[in-house]
Structures are given as structure tokens and as C-alpha cells.
Design an enzyme around this catalytic site. Structure first.
Site, short mmCIF file in Angstrom:
data_model
loop_
_atom_site.label_atom_id
_atom_site.label_comp_id
_atom_site.label_asym_id
_atom_site.label_seq_id
_atom_site.Cartn_x
_atom_site.Cartn_y
_atom_site.Cartn_z
N GLY A 49 0.88 -1.17 0.00
CA GLY A 49 0.00 0.00 0.00
C GLY A 49 0.90 1.20 0.00
N GLU A 50 0.56 2.19 0.79
CA GLU A 50 1.39 3.39 0.89
C GLU A 50 1.96 3.42 2.31
OE1 GLU A 50 2.43 5.43 -1.43
OE2 GLU A 50 3.55 6.38 0.19
N SER A 51 3.27 3.22 2.43
CA SER A 51 3.86 3.03 3.76
C SER A 51 3.72 4.26 4.66
CB SER A 51 5.32 2.62 3.64
OG SER A 51 6.06 3.61 2.96
N CYS A 81 6.08 -5.44 0.59
CA CYS A 81 6.24 -4.14 -0.06
C CYS A 81 6.19 -2.98 0.94
CB CYS A 81 5.21 -4.01 -1.18
SG CYS A 81 5.71 -2.84 -2.44
N ARG A 108 13.29 3.04 -0.55
CA ARG A 108 11.89 3.15 -1.02
C ARG A 108 11.86 3.39 -2.52
NH1 ARG A 108 7.88 7.20 1.82
NH2 ARG A 108 6.39 6.28 0.38
N ILE A 135 5.50 -3.75 -7.50
CA ILE A 135 4.73 -2.53 -7.77
C ILE A 135 5.34 -1.38 -6.95
CG2 ILE A 135 2.44 -1.46 -7.71
CD1 ILE A 135 1.31 -4.40 -7.56
N ARG A 136 6.02 -0.49 -7.64
CA ARG A 136 6.76 0.61 -6.96
C ARG A 136 7.46 0.08 -5.71
NH1 ARG A 136 2.25 2.67 -8.67
NH2 ARG A 136 1.22 2.62 -6.67
N HIS A 171 4.80 -9.01 -4.32
CA HIS A 171 3.44 -9.31 -3.84
C HIS A 171 3.01 -10.75 -4.14
CE1 HIS A 171 2.09 -5.09 -3.01
NE2 HIS A 171 3.09 -4.83 -3.86
N GLU A 173 0.70 -12.33 -2.84
CA GLU A 173 -0.77 -12.42 -2.74
C GLU A 173 -1.44 -12.11 -4.08
OE1 GLU A 173 1.02 -9.94 -1.79
OE2 GLU A 173 -0.05 -8.05 -2.06
#
Ligand code: GLN
Length: 190
Positions: A49-51, A81, A108, A135-136, A171, A173
């Protein structure tokens, strides 16, 4: 494996997919949003997600202190991630609210803008070949103490473990292969 209760931190990010993967491994998977809900679990996944967002929300709901104390009592934690960033003791050139539990230094968005997202085959220690969806993604530039590298890509560390702690920059998942979920479940004692 049945009976193991695993929480997925569900403040923001890709938590549903982890819940589905855990359920198909035969574990009980619960979404966690409060310190009280955390009490019931033996293991925790911190999703992608967005850390920065997840880190701030964790503080707002006092989940950071609750997670640290459950970890001291024996809970296993896997960060994917953004979750990897939140577990890192060090973020290269940056600082942000996080748990600081694992001896890794992460970069990051370490794969750069041109290759925001990509998929590649990885060779993982003890597990074998898996498909890595990035993903990023961050990577770890160093691990120390008890932390051990489990997979690298392009010379960058993308998976590591230290006893009850596991991190993946990618990821699992988002693939149909649950072998890394199975591997994490082995770290969880019920
Ligand atoms: N780039 C995100 C961060 O720094 C992580 C991306 C992800 O979790 N897919 O928080």
C-alpha cells in the site's frame, strides 16, 4: 496448519488478497484495525500500500505499540512491499513512522520510475522458483544481525527473514501460488 489465526493489517492497501490466500492455505484470516483485534492473532501480515499512510494510521490507532508488544510475546510478522518498509530499522535517506523491528536498510521505490511495476521469476532460498510481482517496490541494500537474504533480483535484496520476521518487496498475494504464505505459516506457532 488449520487453527492458526493470522491477522492482516487492514488500514490501507492490498489486504483482501492476503486474506484470500491465507484462507486457501487453511488458516483463519482476520482483518485487523484495532489493538483489541490484534490480541487474538498468532501472526500478522502488513500488506502493500502506501507506507507513509499505513505508518501514520498505525500511530493514530496505537497499533504500533500493540504490534511491538505482541511481537515480543512471540507473534510472527510478514511485511510485503510497504509492509517491508514499515518493518525496517533503516530507510535510506528518509525517515517516517514505522515499527523498526528488522535489521534491514531499505530503499523506497528502489527500482525507479521507468520500471514502476514489473513481473519476474525469482529463485527463493528454501522455497524455489516463484513469480515476483513488483509494484513501486522497495529493496533492501543491507541486512545485518540475524537477518538473512532469501532472494535478490538485479543485485538487489527483495526477500529476507530473521526468525519470526519475513519481508518480501514483491506481492505473492497477487499470484496463484501460495508457497510463501505456507512458508510464513510455518513461522507462526499456535
Ligand atoms: N511505494 C510504496 C511505498 O513506498 C510501496 C508500494 C507497495 O506497497 N506496492 O510505500
Amino acid at each position: 496448519m488449520a487453527g492458526k489465526k493470522i491477522g492482516i493489517l487492514a488500514l490501507q492497501g492490498a489486504f483482501i488478497e492476503h486474506q484470500q490466500a491465507l484462507t486457501s492455505c487453511g488458516a483463519q484470516a482476520l482483518q485487523i484495525r484495532t489493538a483489541r483485534e490484534l490480541e487474538q492473532v498468532d501472526g500478522l501480515i502488513i500488506p502493500g500500500g502506501e507506507s507513509t499512510t499505513i505508518g501514520k494510521l498505525m500511530q493514530t490507532y496505537q497499533l504500533d505499540t500493540a504490534i511491538r508488544s505482541k511481537f515480543e510475546q512471540g507473534m510472527a510478522i510478514w511485511g510485503t512491499c510497504a509492509g517491508m518498509i514499515l518493518l525496517a530499522r533503516e530507510i535510506v535517506g528518509m525517515d517516517q513512522p514505522r515499527l523498526e523491528l528488522m535489521n534491514i536498510a531499505v530503499v523506497r521505490n528502489g527500482f525507479g520510475r521507468q520500471v514502476d511495476s514489473f513481473e519476474t521469476e525469482l529463485e527463493v532460498e528454501k522455497i524455489g522458483r516463484v513469480n515476483g510481482v513488483f509494484i513501486r517496490a522497495p529493496y533492501a541494500e543491507r541486512v545485518w544481525g540475524g537477518a538473512k537474504v532469501m532472494a535478490s533480483y538485479d543485485g538487489k535484496i527483495v526477500m529476507a527473514e530473521d526468525d519470526r520476521l519475513l519481508v518480501t518487496a514483491f506481492h505473492p498475494e497477487l499470484t496463484q501460488n501460495n508457497c510463501i504464505h505456507e512458508y510464513f505459516l510455518e513461522k507462526v506457532s499456535d
